[in-house]
Write an enzyme that holds these catalytic residues in place. Structure first.
Site, PDB file in Angstrom:
ATOM      1  N   CYS A  72       0.854  -1.187   0.000  1.00  0.00           N
ATOM      2  CA  CYS A  72       0.000   0.000   0.000  1.00  0.00           C
ATOM      3  C   CYS A  72       0.893   1.242   0.000  1.00  0.00           C
ATOM      4  O   CYS A  72       1.733   1.399   0.889  1.00  0.00           O
ATOM      5  CB  CYS A  72      -0.841  -0.045   1.270  1.00  0.00           C
ATOM      6  N   CYS A 178      -1.418   3.786  -6.380  1.00  0.00           N
ATOM      7  CA  CYS A 178      -2.257   3.104  -5.385  1.00  0.00           C
ATOM      8  C   CYS A 178      -2.404   1.672  -5.871  1.00  0.00           C
ATOM      9  O   CYS A 178      -2.716   1.443  -7.048  1.00  0.00           O
ATOM     10  CB  CYS A 178      -3.629   3.771  -5.290  1.00  0.00           C
TER      11      CYS A 178
HETATM   12  N1  DGL Z   1      -4.192   0.491  -1.837  1.00  0.00           N
HETATM   13  C1  DGL Z   1      -3.794   1.588  -1.070  1.00  0.00           C
HETATM   14  C2  DGL Z   1      -2.609   2.365  -1.643  1.00  0.00           C
HETATM   15  O1  DGL Z   1      -1.805   1.815  -2.375  1.00  0.00           O
HETATM   16  C3  DGL Z   1      -4.812   2.470  -0.395  1.00  0.00           C
HETATM   17  C4  DGL Z   1      -6.224   2.504  -0.842  1.00  0.00           C
HETATM   18  C5  DGL Z   1      -7.107   3.156   0.218  1.00  0.00           C
HETATM   19  O2  DGL Z   1      -7.459   2.452   1.151  1.00  0.00           O
HETATM   20  O3  DGL Z   1      -7.364   4.363   0.115  1.00  0.00           O
HETATM   21  O4  DGL Z   1      -2.428   3.513  -1.339  1.00  0.00           O
END
Ligand code: DGL
Length: 245
Positions: A72, A178
């Site tokens: 993430c 993301c």
């Molecule tokens: N998948 C996550 C990222 O790479 C975050 C998505 C979220 O929960 O806002 O930032």
């Protein structure tokens, strides 16, 4: 066999998990999908630090992780330093937007970065790379997790069109900042036209391999994968299907 914990707010981490299993098929993986706290990208740094501290302490009680992968971008730029400080014996691998590889092929003006609001505010490379255009997509992670069985759903396509439609033909490359967006490459291309898309899943998996290879039996191709959710256990089936797709 190393115990590897991956954390994300949901399906984004599964995209990273797939690549980690492909590159390092010799670990015991636990993917923790923190759906209770989705979306991470709309939370403050201190909220995310509190959530992550609690998650790591709880998980350590039943899964003795050697390596933690923040699958993430949002957690990486808000919680990685603090987590490394707290867990000195654990190796941490972060996920950062693939801006460097994109800059190897394109000028700053040719690149669009899409990410959560928290990543755009806190990621050091984004803030240092003046002149690169960043677009936050605050609803997209939720939309992805709500439509994992149909990522061409009208609500996803309408949101992409409304957020990115004006950029059609304006950029040559898109950096996916993301992990939830990794599953939407074709959808993003259908809105933006012919762009090269950069994600960081392989970079994360190669970094994990670097830590894992320091172990003797790292070549054995036996591994285990478990997925857990923090809130809605009904999501487990959907997440497994997505992981296996
Ligand atoms: N998948 C996550 C990222 O790479 C975050 C998505 C979220 O929960 O806002 O930032």
């Amino acid at each position: 066999m190393k115990n590897v914990l991956l954390i994300d707010s949901g399906s984004g981490g599964l995209n990273v998990l797939k690549e980690c299993v492909a590159v390092c098929p010799c670990c015991n993986f636990l993917m923790f999908c923190d759906d209770k706290n989705l979306p991470y990208g709309q939370k403050t740094k201190s909220e995310l630090q509190k959530i992550t501290k609690q998650n790591l302490e709880n998980i350590k009680r039943f899964f003795d992780f050697d390596i933690v992968v923040f699958a993430c971008n949002t957690l990486t730029c808000t919680c990685l330093d603090e987590a490394r400080e707290q867990w000195k014996d654990v190796c941490f691998v972060g996920t950062v937007p693939a801006i460097k590889p994109a800059l190897g092929k394109y000028t700053r003006e040719q690149i669009l970065v899409i990410a959560t609001e928290a990543t755009i505010s806190h990621n050091i490379l984004i803030n240092k790379t003046k002149g690169i255009f960043c677009k936050p997509l605050p609803q997209l992670a939720n939309l992805v997790d709500a439509n994992l069985d149909n990522l061409w759903a009208d609500e996803i396509m309408a949101y992409l069109q409304q957020s990115l439609g004006d950029f059609r033909g304006k950029f040559k490359a898109v950096v996916l900042g993301c992990t939830h967006y990794f599953a939407l490459k074709e959808q993003i291309r259908s809105v933006l036209g012919d762009v090269e898309i950069f994600d960081s899943a392989n970079g994360v998996a190669r970094r994990l391999k670097f830590f894992v290879e320091q172990e003797k039996d790292a070549t054995s191709a036996s591994y285990q994968v478990q997925i857990m959710t923090s809130g809605n256990s009904n999501l487990l089936g959907v997440f497994w299907n997505f992981y296996n797709s």
